[in-house]
Enzyme design. Structure first.
Site, PDB file in Angstrom:
ATOM      1  N   ASP A   1       0.807  -1.226   0.000  1.00  0.00           N
ATOM      2  CA  ASP A   1       0.000   0.000   0.000  1.00  0.00           C
ATOM      3  C   ASP A   1       0.845   1.283   0.000  1.00  0.00           C
ATOM      4  O   ASP A   1       0.722   2.122   0.898  1.00  0.00           O
ATOM      5  CB  ASP A   1      -0.939   0.005   1.209  1.00  0.00           C
ATOM      6  CG  ASP A   1      -1.753  -1.270   1.310  1.00  0.00           C
ATOM      7  OD1 ASP A   1      -2.348  -1.673   0.303  1.00  0.00           O
ATOM      8  OD2 ASP A   1      -1.775  -1.865   2.409  1.00  0.00           O
TER       9      ASP A   1
ATOM     10  N   GLU B   1     -11.482  -0.513  -4.175  1.00  0.00           N
ATOM     11  CA  GLU B   1     -10.810   0.084  -3.025  1.00  0.00           C
ATOM     12  C   GLU B   1      -9.544   0.798  -3.499  1.00  0.00           C
ATOM     13  O   GLU B   1      -9.282   0.954  -4.691  1.00  0.00           O
ATOM     14  CB  GLU B   1     -10.449  -0.993  -2.012  1.00  0.00           C
ATOM     15  CG  GLU B   1      -9.480  -2.044  -2.553  1.00  0.00           C
ATOM     16  CD  GLU B   1      -9.104  -3.091  -1.524  1.00  0.00           C
ATOM     17  OE1 GLU B   1      -9.511  -2.953  -0.364  1.00  0.00           O
ATOM     18  OE2 GLU B   1      -8.377  -4.044  -1.882  1.00  0.00           O
TER      19      GLU B   1
END
Length: 413
Positions: free
Chosen positions: A127, A304
């Site tokens: 991430d 997402e």
């Protein structure tokens, strides 16, 4: 087309050369007498005009020269065994070589090949989110623990790494953990940091004790911390949607915080960066196929991991999602002329890591004159769905601002 091979008039029957005109559409010399070169046109003698008959000149580069002059234009009227003919000023002429030669295609610019690289290989990270401060690029990441609990994402803290040259990376260690947050107990997932008025705001998602997912914020005086949480969630709606925050400050000073899985949402942050405009509230973005592509189990491919930024007046929204027919995440993007949409689907940025990891999460940054795409994969030893690794690859925008698909070529170049 044939040349005149005989004349109906005898040369001997004429007087001096001054009685004749210059030839206008031939350079073929039939007779030379007393230094004068003679040709023939329209069944009459004419004097060869040497100013028209220099073979090396571009205007005389055609198959019919010197018998017939070359055409000025490239309009073909007739083609025979000798070549292509035109007709200008009531006379036949040969089509110039420059008309018949095929234009050489412009050489295609060489396609640059860029190689993907890890930022660190001694631990599992995921991430990535960038921040540039002066001459340094900082990448904020999550951390996949070596030992899994319940064979699921085991993530309890966040890290930051920095570089000045994209080669040498410094690990600044964990900058915040769940132990530092009184209201959270699990899921230290995808964060992003931004600077405003000399302070650094670290936005992160976490699981609220006895609740759902929430977005929090911690504040630091340095890009590497220490960061202190504000003591309560910034965004919380008692559901499981509010995570994966991305933050951006527009040219007019308005700050936007996007987040959400599987619904994309945003709030307008106030100047203090730790509260938002409650009159506007939490806005659900309209997800359309035109904006985010066709999905697999959901109407659109958005799922997402949004990453929001602006370049040359165009707003970009990167996201992770599921394309029709696929069960693992790809990276797509959408663009808009407004920070709140409507959005137009731009296509695929990176295809699915079907043999590596179920998820992906991306970001983009321009640093030291180059543009880099960050993502995560499962390419490290023992890597996979819950043991991921951050990598990056350089790329170039198209002239219109669009982005071609980017290939994860880790270990292949």
């Amino acid at each position: 087309m044939k040349f005149l091979t005989a004349l109906s008039l005898l040369f001997a029957s004429y007087g001096v050369a001054n009685a004749y005109n210059n030839c206008t559409h031939t350079c073929r010399v039939l007779v030379t007498e007393d230094g004068v070169e003679w040709g023939a046109e329209n069944n009459d003698w004419c004097i060869i005009d040497q100013s028209l008959c220099v073979k090396e000149e571009d205007k005389n580069q055609c198959f019919s020269f010197p018998n017939y002059l070359c055409c000025n234009e490239c309009n073909v009227v007739l083609e025979d065994e000798e070549g292509k003919w035109g007709y200008e000023n009531n006379r036949w002429c040969g089509i110039k070589d420059t008309c018949t030669k095929q234009a050489e295609p412009e050489p295609k610019p060489e396609k640059k090949e860029f190689c993907a690289k890890h930022i660190i290989t001694s631990m599992y990270t995921a991430d990535p989110a960038p921040l540039i401060v002066d001459d340094t690029l900082y990448i904020y990441t999550t951390h996949d623990e070596d030992v899994l609990i319940n064979n699921f994402y085991t993530m309890r803290d966040w890290y930051v790494f920095s570089t000045k040259d994209m080669v040498n990376w410094t690990n600044h260690g964990p900058i915040l953990s769940l132990d530092d947050i009184t209201w959270a107990d699990d899921r230290a997932w995808a964060p992003q940091t931004i600077e405003r008025n000399g302070k650094y705001y670290f936005y992160y998602p976490a699981h609220k004790i006895d609740g759902g997912m929430a977005v929090g914020v911690a504040i630091g005086d340095s890009p590497v911390g220490p960061f202190k949480d504000i003591g309560e969630p910034l965004v919380y709606q008692d559901d499981w949607i509010d995570f994966d925050p991305t933050v951006f400050i527009d040219d007019d000073g308005q700050a936007y915080l996007y987040f959400g899985n599987p619904q994309l949402r945003y709030v307008l942050l106030n100047e203090d960066m730790v509260s938002y405009n409650e009159e506007v509230g939490i806005v659900d973005v309209e997800l359309t196929v035109e904006g985010f592509g066709e999905g697999n189990n959901n109407p659109t491919s958005y799922d997402e991991g949004p990453f929001f930024y602006k370049r040359n007046g165009i707003y970009y929204m990167l996201f992770s999602g599921f394309r029709k027919g696929y069960e693992s995440e790809y990276i797509g993007y959408a663009t808009s002329t407004s920070p709140t949409g409507p959005w137009k689907y731009g296509g695929i940025l990176m295809e699915e890591h079907e043999d590596k990891t179920f998820t992906n999460h991306s970001s983009i940054v321009e640093f030291n004159g180059h543009t880099y795409f960050f993502f995560h994969t499962g390419d490290l030893p023992d890597g996979g769905d819950f043991h991921r690794s951050v990598a990056y690859i350089e790329f170039e925008y198209n002239e219109d601002g669009s982005i071609n698909p980017i290939t994860n070529n880790l270990g292949k170049c």
